[in-house]
Design an enzyme around this catalytic site. Structure first.
Site, PDB file in Angstrom:
ATOM      1  N   CYS A 110      19.310   1.703  -4.806  1.00  0.00           N
ATOM      2  CA  CYS A 110      20.685   1.564  -4.349  1.00  0.00           C
ATOM      3  C   CYS A 110      21.058   2.831  -3.572  1.00  0.00           C
ATOM      4  CB  CYS A 110      21.720   1.388  -5.449  1.00  0.00           C
ATOM      5  SG  CYS A 110      21.540  -0.128  -6.378  1.00  0.00           S
ATOM      6  N   ARG A 165      16.572   2.485   0.236  1.00  0.00           N
ATOM      7  CA  ARG A 165      16.780   2.582  -1.214  1.00  0.00           C
ATOM      8  C   ARG A 165      17.081   1.236  -1.870  1.00  0.00           C
ATOM      9  NH1 ARG A 165      17.564   7.589  -3.203  1.00  0.00           N
ATOM     10  NH2 ARG A 165      18.658   6.712  -4.973  1.00  0.00           N
ATOM     11  N   TRP A 202      19.928  -2.517  -4.657  1.00  0.00           N
ATOM     12  CA  TRP A 202      18.653  -3.017  -5.176  1.00  0.00           C
ATOM     13  C   TRP A 202      19.013  -3.591  -6.551  1.00  0.00           C
ATOM     14  CZ3 TRP A 202      15.351  -2.268  -9.359  1.00  0.00           C
ATOM     15  CH2 TRP A 202      14.049  -2.784  -9.206  1.00  0.00           C
ATOM     16  N   ASN A 243      24.954   3.578  -8.559  1.00  0.00           N
ATOM     17  CA  ASN A 243      23.492   3.519  -8.539  1.00  0.00           C
ATOM     18  C   ASN A 243      23.028   3.904  -9.945  1.00  0.00           C
ATOM     19  OD1 ASN A 243      21.018   5.852  -7.220  1.00  0.00           O
ATOM     20  ND2 ASN A 243      20.726   3.847  -8.096  1.00  0.00           N
ATOM     21  N   GLY A 244      22.243   3.034 -10.567  1.00  0.00           N
ATOM     22  CA  GLY A 244      21.771   3.336 -11.919  1.00  0.00           C
ATOM     23  C   GLY A 244      21.911   2.099 -12.798  1.00  0.00           C
ATOM     24  N   GLU A 263      -5.302   3.145  -3.328  1.00  0.00           N
ATOM     25  CA  GLU A 263      -4.169   3.321  -2.423  1.00  0.00           C
ATOM     26  C   GLU A 263      -4.172   2.242  -1.326  1.00  0.00           C
ATOM     27  OE1 GLU A 263      -1.477   4.687  -2.394  1.00  0.00           O
ATOM     28  OE2 GLU A 263      -0.856   5.004  -0.329  1.00  0.00           O
ATOM     29  N   LYS A 275      -1.155  -0.398  -0.711  1.00  0.00           N
ATOM     30  CA  LYS A 275      -0.472  -0.537   0.586  1.00  0.00           C
ATOM     31  C   LYS A 275      -0.492  -1.996   1.033  1.00  0.00           C
ATOM     32  CE  LYS A 275       1.337   2.416   0.919  1.00  0.00           C
ATOM     33  NZ  LYS A 275       1.279   3.632   0.151  1.00  0.00           N
ATOM     34  N   GLU A 323       1.803  -4.288  -1.135  1.00  0.00           N
ATOM     35  CA  GLU A 323       3.252  -4.093  -1.055  1.00  0.00           C
ATOM     36  C   GLU A 323       3.838  -4.497   0.285  1.00  0.00           C
ATOM     37  OE1 GLU A 323       4.700  -0.076  -1.744  1.00  0.00           O
ATOM     38  OE2 GLU A 323       2.989   0.782  -0.715  1.00  0.00           O
ATOM     39  N   HIS A 329     -19.015  -4.980 -13.565  1.00  0.00           N
ATOM     40  CA  HIS A 329     -18.504  -5.137 -14.934  1.00  0.00           C
ATOM     41  C   HIS A 329     -17.403  -6.193 -14.998  1.00  0.00           C
ATOM     42  CE1 HIS A 329     -20.937  -1.842 -16.344  1.00  0.00           C
ATOM     43  NE2 HIS A 329     -20.609  -1.218 -15.222  1.00  0.00           N
ATOM     44  N   LYS A 333      12.656   2.449  -2.149  1.00  0.00           N
ATOM     45  CA  LYS A 333      11.834   3.650  -1.959  1.00  0.00           C
ATOM     46  C   LYS A 333      11.870   4.593  -3.151  1.00  0.00           C
ATOM     47  CE  LYS A 333       9.934   6.724   1.151  1.00  0.00           C
ATOM     48  NZ  LYS A 333       8.575   6.241   0.951  1.00  0.00           N
TER      49      LYS A 333
HETATM   50  C1  F6R Z   1       4.064   3.053  -2.539  1.00  0.00           C
HETATM   51  C2  F6R Z   1       5.164   3.908  -2.925  1.00  0.00           C
HETATM   52  C3  F6R Z   1       5.467   4.071  -4.364  1.00  0.00           C
HETATM   53  C4  F6R Z   1       5.833   5.518  -4.684  1.00  0.00           C
HETATM   54  C5  F6R Z   1       6.290   5.652  -6.136  1.00  0.00           C
HETATM   55  C6  F6R Z   1       6.576   7.082  -6.520  1.00  0.00           C
HETATM   56  O1  F6R Z   1       3.886   3.021  -1.164  1.00  0.00           O
HETATM   57  O2  F6R Z   1       5.839   4.466  -2.105  1.00  0.00           O
HETATM   58  O3  F6R Z   1       4.408   3.638  -5.155  1.00  0.00           O
HETATM   59  O4  F6R Z   1       4.724   6.327  -4.435  1.00  0.00           O
HETATM   60  O5  F6R Z   1       7.432   4.877  -6.333  1.00  0.00           O
HETATM   61  O6  F6R Z   1       7.586   7.616  -5.748  1.00  0.00           O
HETATM   62  P1  F6R Z   1       7.795   9.178  -5.661  1.00  0.00           P
HETATM   63  O7  F6R Z   1       6.604   9.742  -4.984  1.00  0.00           O
HETATM   64  O8  F6R Z   1       9.046   9.344  -4.852  1.00  0.00           O
HETATM   65  O9  F6R Z   1       7.937   9.682  -7.055  1.00  0.00           O
END
Ligand code: F6R
Length: 613
Positions: free
Chosen positions: A2, A27, A75, A101-102, A486, A490, A493, A509, A608
């Site tokens: 949010c 956000r 969000w 937010n929260g 990773e 990517k 998501e 395995h 994010k």
């Molecule tokens: C994936 C992504 C998330 C963040 C995770 C941690 O692309 O962005 O998996 O890496 O939410 O966020 P931070 O680094 O801000 O603690």
């Protein structure tokens, strides 16, 4: 999650709030709303969906002659992403509004109590409780009413409140969700969840701490502690980012721009921290003296998501070069397990935002158990940086794309430096080795820079036969196993393709059962110390007719015997391979997602900065 924006000052409020929301939309983007005060009345507009939907319905509001208001991009946690559940939420009179937010954890019981008192609710959110609770405590002083209401709350909240009865004032409170004030002599006073919202107007910011309340007017702000009920003198910090850094600069997506900014992010993160003549790394900002560091006998790396993948890479580095045992924990697990931590343990959190709720909780617990805390973080002044003993900033600049790219690469750069630093303190590497490794780290920025355009165009071609796959596997060994994880993260998501990352040796395995002629597998096979093993694993996949994409070392002709789909990368020092091998994994995800027409910068269901548990 949010995004909160508030403004009071000489500018027309609606464009200011909308611009702020645009910059915070990463956000949350389930619904959005604004409210402003005009002729003594609160005018509220809300819409489900992205901010653009709200903008479509507020033509007249843009020119409203109002100079105080709030905005929110949501969000969803409690209640579906509908217009009714969009913020701001009002009290029964419609004269008081709240954005939040929260999560208000005890909202259900509060709601029942307020309903019993006659309050009428119009949404399913936890936030609406706040509006009614403040109303219930309001006589003629909004600040007093907010203070009283806060005492009833359990959970995390960053809130902004506007009441028609105090038309010049915004009230804000922070507890476990980020909130920052922006101050400008010419342009007024601002409130936001994160710095990018403030950048077009001011670089002077004040970070609120937990249980602080701020009173904002056009030309002043005051901060009070809710614990002592006393004023708090806050430091005004100057932010080095600028507004243009948080714009797309001609790129189609933030994600693509941020991928192309990675060479600069690496350079910025290492610059001034390693002396290439002597090999010496200096990190005074970690605030732990060399003697204390020598006493450390174990390191915990704690993070979530992509940042956790950076931690996994760092484990290989630190154990190899600094000879210290490292445990890597997903923060949401770390915080609830029985931790064997004492003052000889160093805990390092890794976070782009510095606000991730689980990671933050993790370092608080580790601190209580006696561990020193270092955070590796991208956002200046964020909560983690304020709570840690020391911070190694990654200088990636603002990362707006929800899928983390340049923050990850700069985390790797920072962790590599940190490894060299530890090795020097522990005397496990001599300065000559450190100098060579440091040089390799610096050189990798140039390699990434020159290779990026070619890799992008080769991947663009390659994905035409892969983009409609239903599943994907990513495999790698050693330092490149976390890069496989990773890559898979990517892809899932941003393209919504089911993807998994595995250590190549783990395939047989279980996961090898998935392989048939329809299963694409991207294998990272640099010519490193586990090369032969990796190739054997790839042969096993080939024998089962998997569709193989190989990312390997230039000149390795054998790869072409295995598959036609090979992306070659220049040979670089083995230790920095993960930085280079991340690039094709990111670009593959980006190209597939765009070809599938996905919203790359704002993937569904994500936000994010995950500031709730
Ligand atoms: C994936 C992504 C998330 C963040 C995770 C941690 O692309 O962005 O998996 O890496 O939410 O966020 P931070 O680094 O801000 O603690």
């Amino acid at each position: 999650m949010c995004g909160i924006v508030g403004y009071c000052g000489p500018k027309r409020v609606v464009p200011v709030v909308l611009e702020g929301l645009r910059r915070l939309e990463y956000r949350g983007y389930d619904s959005a709303g604004i409210v402003y005060l005009e002729d003594g009345k609160l005018i509220k507009h809300r819409s489900e969906g992205k901010l653009a939907r709200l903008e479509d319905i507020i033509d007249e509001a843009i020119i409203a002659d109002s100079h105080i208001g709030l905005g929110h991009t949501r969000w969803a946690t409690h209640g579906a992403p509908t217009t009714e559940n969009a913020h701001p939420h009002s009290d029964c009179t419609g004269e008081l509004v709240v954005i939040h937010n929260g999560i208000i954890e005890n909202y259900h019981s509060l709601r029942e109590e307020l309903k019993a008192k006659g309050h009428v609710f119009t949404s399913e959110t936890d936030t609406e409780v706040l509006a009614h609770l403040i109303e219930d405590n309001l006589t003629n002083d909004l600040v007093k009413a907010v203070k009283k209401a806060i005492k009833f709350l359990e959970g995390s909240f960053a809130i902004g409140v506007l009441w028609a009865g105090m038309p010049d004032t915004l009230v804000a409170v922070r507890n476990q969700s980020p909130l920052v004030l922006g101050v400008s002599e010419e342009d007024g006073t601002f409130l936001a969840s994160d710095i990018p919202a403030l950048l077009p107007y001011t670089k002077q910011v004040v970070f609120l701490d937990d249980m602080e309340l701020a009173i904002l007017t056009a030309d002043s702000y005051q901060v009070f502690s809710l614990e002592t009920d006393q004023p708090v003198v806050k430091e005004v910090k100057t932010i080095e980012w600028n507004a243009a850094m948080a714009e797309k600069a001609g790129y189609k997506h933030f994600m693509l721009k941020e991928i192309f900014e990675q060479p600069q992010a690496i350079t910025n993160t290492i610059s001034g921290r390693i002396n290439l003549e002597s090999g010496e790394v200096s990190l005074p900002e970690i605030n732990i003296n060399g003697e204390d560091l020598k006493e450390i006998d174990r390191i915990f790396l704690v993070a979530c998501g992509t940042s956790w993948h950076a931690a996994l890479v760092a484990k290989y580095w630190i154990e190899k070069f600094a000879n210290i045992p490292v445990e890597v924990d997903i923060a949401s697990e770390f915080r609830y397990r029985h931790l064997l931590i004492n003052e000889r343990v160093l805990t390092v959190s890794i976070s782009q935002s510095g606000e991730t709720a689980d990671t933050l909780a993790g370092i608080r617990i580790a601190k209580e158990l006696g561990s020193k805390i270092i955070t590796i973080c991208n956002v200046v002044g964020s909560t983690m940086t304020r709570e840690a003993d020391g911070t190694i900033y990654t200088h990636a600049g603002p990362e707006i794309g929800v899928a983390s790219t340049k923050a990850f690469i700069s985390q790797l750069a920072a962790l590599f430096l940190f490894t060299l630093y530890l090795g020097q303190q522990k005397k496990t590497i001599d300065l000559e080795v450190s100098r060579t490794l440091g040089k390799e780290l610096i050189d990798i920025a140039g390699v990434v820079e020159s290779e990026l355009p070619r890799i992008k165009s080769e991947i663009e071609q390659l994905i035409t036969t892969y983009y409609d796959s239903r599943d994907f596997l990513f495999v790698g060994r050693g330092l490149n196993f976390p890069i496989a994880l990773e890559g898979a993260l990517k892809l899932k998501e941003i393209s919504y393709i089911h993807a998994e990352g595995y250590a190549s040796g783990e395939l047989k395995h279980g996961p090898i059962a998935l392989i048939d002629k329809d299963m694409p597998i991207l294998a990272l096979v640099p010519q490193d110390e586990v090369y032969q093993k990796s190739i054997s694993n790839v042969e096993e996949i080939k024998a089962r007719q998997g569709r193989i994409i190989l990312i390997g070392t230039e000149g390795d002709d054998h790869l072409k015997n295995i598959t036609d789909d090979v992306i070659y990368l220049p040979k670089v020092a083995e230790a920095v391979n993960p930085i280079l091998y991340t690039i094709p994994a990111q670009l593959l995800s980006y190209e597939i997602a765009t070809k599938r027409g996905c919203d790359v910068d704002q993937p569904r269901n994500l936000a994010k900065s995950v500031t709730v548990e």
